[in-house]
Write an enzyme that holds these catalytic residues in place. Structure first.
Site, mmCIF file in Angstrom:
data_model
loop_
_atom_site.group_PDB
_atom_site.id
_atom_site.type_symbol
_atom_site.label_atom_id
_atom_site.label_comp_id
_atom_site.label_asym_id
_atom_site.label_seq_id
_atom_site.Cartn_x
_atom_site.Cartn_y
_atom_site.Cartn_z
ATOM 1 N N HIS A 1 -72.021 -104.954 -11.046
ATOM 2 C CA HIS A 1 -71.044 -105.794 -10.556
ATOM 3 C C HIS A 1 -71.159 -106.613 -11.453
ATOM 4 O O HIS A 1 -71.342 -107.419 -12.447
ATOM 5 C CB HIS A 1 -72.027 -106.049 -9.302
ATOM 6 C CG HIS A 1 -72.747 -106.791 -9.379
ATOM 7 N ND1 HIS A 1 -73.815 -106.509 -9.760
ATOM 8 C CD2 HIS A 1 -72.758 -108.033 -8.487
ATOM 9 C CE1 HIS A 1 -74.988 -107.769 -9.829
ATOM 10 N NE2 HIS A 1 -74.105 -108.348 -9.198
ATOM 11 N N HIS B 1 -70.526 -110.012 -11.392
ATOM 12 C CA HIS B 1 -70.883 -111.518 -11.342
ATOM 13 C C HIS B 1 -71.283 -111.845 -13.321
ATOM 14 O O HIS B 1 -71.947 -111.384 -13.884
ATOM 15 C CB HIS B 1 -72.609 -111.595 -10.719
ATOM 16 C CG HIS B 1 -72.123 -112.098 -8.732
ATOM 17 N ND1 HIS B 1 -72.561 -111.861 -8.008
ATOM 18 C CD2 HIS B 1 -70.786 -112.475 -8.803
ATOM 19 C CE1 HIS B 1 -71.833 -111.833 -6.952
ATOM 20 N NE2 HIS B 1 -71.419 -113.087 -7.539
ATOM 21 N N ASP C 1 -73.430 -113.251 -14.440
ATOM 22 C CA ASP C 1 -75.844 -113.304 -14.951
ATOM 23 C C ASP C 1 -76.167 -110.828 -15.552
ATOM 24 O O ASP C 1 -76.872 -110.940 -15.376
ATOM 25 C CB ASP C 1 -76.603 -113.684 -14.267
ATOM 26 C CG ASP C 1 -76.361 -112.869 -12.875
ATOM 27 O OD1 ASP C 1 -74.985 -113.247 -12.197
ATOM 28 O OD2 ASP C 1 -78.104 -112.782 -11.998
ATOM 29 N N HIS C 2 -74.520 -110.616 -15.084
ATOM 30 C CA HIS C 2 -74.865 -108.574 -14.723
ATOM 31 C C HIS C 2 -73.788 -108.526 -15.859
ATOM 32 O O HIS C 2 -73.711 -107.711 -16.237
ATOM 33 C CB HIS C 2 -75.040 -108.551 -13.739
ATOM 34 C CG HIS C 2 -75.396 -108.180 -13.155
ATOM 35 N ND1 HIS C 2 -76.842 -108.000 -12.335
ATOM 36 C CD2 HIS C 2 -76.463 -109.527 -11.957
ATOM 37 C CE1 HIS C 2 -77.637 -108.028 -11.996
ATOM 38 N NE2 HIS C 2 -77.170 -109.332 -11.347
ATOM 39 N N HIS D 1 -74.021 -106.312 -1.480
ATOM 40 C CA HIS D 1 -73.936 -107.624 -2.026
ATOM 41 C C HIS D 1 -72.971 -108.744 -2.340
ATOM 42 O O HIS D 1 -71.648 -108.137 -1.364
ATOM 43 C CB HIS D 1 -73.765 -106.749 -4.106
ATOM 44 C CG HIS D 1 -74.206 -108.800 -4.300
ATOM 45 N ND1 HIS D 1 -75.865 -109.375 -3.860
ATOM 46 C CD2 HIS D 1 -74.357 -109.499 -5.664
ATOM 47 C CE1 HIS D 1 -76.052 -109.961 -4.896
ATOM 48 N NE2 HIS D 1 -74.914 -109.705 -5.611
ATOM 49 N N ASP E 1 -77.849 -105.500 -7.528
ATOM 50 C CA ASP E 1 -78.118 -106.388 -6.855
ATOM 51 C C ASP E 1 -77.937 -105.973 -5.284
ATOM 52 O O ASP E 1 -76.861 -105.701 -5.489
ATOM 53 C CB ASP E 1 -77.288 -107.720 -6.732
ATOM 54 C CG ASP E 1 -77.975 -108.698 -8.866
ATOM 55 O OD1 ASP E 1 -78.684 -107.779 -9.220
ATOM 56 O OD2 ASP E 1 -76.571 -109.574 -8.338
ATOM 57 N N HIS F 1 -85.959 -108.546 -11.445
ATOM 58 C CA HIS F 1 -84.112 -109.283 -11.264
ATOM 59 C C HIS F 1 -85.078 -110.497 -10.179
ATOM 60 O O HIS F 1 -84.869 -110.561 -9.069
ATOM 61 C CB HIS F 1 -83.378 -108.733 -10.251
ATOM 62 C CG HIS F 1 -82.103 -109.647 -10.328
ATOM 63 N ND1 HIS F 1 -82.137 -110.567 -8.725
ATOM 64 C CD2 HIS F 1 -80.844 -109.932 -10.353
ATOM 65 C CE1 HIS F 1 -80.727 -110.934 -9.064
ATOM 66 N NE2 HIS F 1 -80.737 -110.304 -10.132
#
Lengths: 303, 303
Positions: free
Chosen positions: B60, B62, B64-65, B138, B208, B266
């Protein structure tokens, strides 16, 4: 004032060095110069404070100097920053931040003021210091920065002034600011009760650049000059081709600019042990050190 | 096949954990799942190879990914990758990469094929494995992935077949693929000369997500399930509110899906020592370990 190196590798991170970022902590404020990918990690480890008064300056929009902005902004939001953050850089900085906030859809918990730099000169003027920029010579639009504190009056000897019979108030103020006064028919000279003027400190930060006469002038009389030293002298042609500097060039510029102290940073990841860069720099300039990730340097008043 | 964890922290990196990324090395290829900021550093330390055959999957969008994609692409270019790279993710992945390449102006030394995921099912089918995706739960569009190797015929006992008088060629081929044959008037059964079918391994990667019945089915009978465990059970409401899972929920899903082995990853940066997450998970599922940055796990054929 102290300098904390948050990332000291050029282009590619290594096991011990992250990508370009330098923090300066002074007077309750944090000034950050460049935000290479992953710098938030050392920013957090250095405990610089999520909600500090803070300004962020970007020398140029290469990924290894600017991608870390995204993670830093997101982490500040996650950890609840609410103070405004000022960020300075060339026009594409605005596009980089606004496009990514739109595409990755991350909200911010604080106001972000993006200041576009489009000419040389003073870009920040606070009551006690200013930050100026000078074009540097790199493959994309890029700037070097200098932080210059304003001179402060010398230390006022209250005890001596009181002993001389000077009352607090206006006359104190005049003496403190260099004016001689007449009190009870007696001349009291400012220099009798005020120490020598405290010269503001000057810190220079090169970003990525070839050395130049303009930068030599811009960094004149720095207390500390932080200059990129991507290559050893045998890789001089690489330095020219990629618009970077050798350690010897950095040292020569530090000497020519009459800077007091030089820190080399932004080392090519080919140097497993960058002490070769230090050795080369020392052949032309003695007061030089290598930057290391999380190295902290206290800058005293020296002049 | 081996799994190498490149980043195991949620949202914010810590001193010992970078942001989300998992690499799987199998058959001369590297498959990477997520690219959190700074993952290139562990990618380089793990010596996964700049010019390997490689696919990159993003669960996804975000920060941090996905922010680590930029540094990874740039470093691959700087180090001279010339093999095509395939990258898979939801529609905004394309915009994220193309906008940043335009704004930060970095060229690539290799072809980048961006594959947009817009529905569940098989997204990669190679001769010996496939990768499928399933919607996860998510706060933004997101996917879980599974890597499924195809079953392979059992090991063919050439010596025994030869001893039985079977000539090389077509009859070998028939026996190898499960067909019984008649040779010189004698029935030779495939099972006499071919070992048991080798079951392909299955690896599940949650990204996530909240746990769900759909994911339980999607991950059914995994050899290894890598599931996010952002929170301890006392932070259950945080998990619900932020669309994450607790360690106990991850363990329950591993158990319900009849997975052989669970790795938790995570972790919220609030857990200085995430072994509390392991302890909680073990109360419902025995075969569980914590992921650690650069931990390498060899996955044997177990069934």
């Amino acid at each position: 004032m102290k300098i904390i190196f948050l990332g000291t590798s050029a282009a590619v991170p290594t096991a011990t060095r992250g990508l370009a970022s330098i923090a300066i902590r002074r007077g309750g404020e944090v000034l950050i110069f460049d935000a290479g990918e992953g710098m938030q990690r050392n920013f957090l480890l250095a405990k610089l404070g999520i909600n500090q008064k803070m300004k962020l300056f970007i020398t140029h929009m290469h990924a290894d100097h600017c991608v870390g902005i995204l993670g830093l902004l997101q982490t500040m939001t996650l950890l609840g920053r609410n103070k405004k953050l000022d960020i300075y850089g060339e026009p594409r900085l605005h596009e980089f931040i606004s496009q990514n906030i739109r595409v990755i859809k991350f909200g911010l918990s604080f106001n972000l003021d993006i200041h576009i730099i489009d000419k040389e000169g003073v870009i920040v003027k606070e009551s006690d210091y200013q930050v100026s920029c000078c074009r540097s010579e790199h493959s994309v639009p890029s700037y070097s920065f200098s932080l210059q504190e304003f001179d402060r009056p010398g230390i006022f000897n209250v005890a001596k002034a009181t002993k001389l019979g000077v009352p607090k108030g206006n006359l104190f103020h005049k003496l403190q600011h260099g004016e001689d006064i007449i009190h009870n028919g007696m001349i009291i000279k400012s220099v009798e009760v005020v120490g020598p003027k405290r010269r503001g400190r000057k810190i220079g930060i090169s970003g990525d650049t070839r050395p130049s006469v303009e930068l030599e002038r811009f960094f004149a009389n720095s207390d500390v000059l932080i200059f990129e030293a991507t290559y050893t002298q045998d890789k001089y042609q690489n330095a020219v081709n990629t618009f970077h500097s050798t350690a010897i060039e950095a040292a020569s510029l530090a000497k020519a600019s009459k800077s007091d102290k030089l820190f080399l940073t932004h080392f090519s990841s080919r140097y497993k042990d960058p002490s070769i860069l230090l050795d080369e720099a020392r052949t032309v300039y003695e007061n030089v050190e290598l930057a290391e990730d999380l190295k902290t340097v206290i800058i005293p008043y020296t002049r």
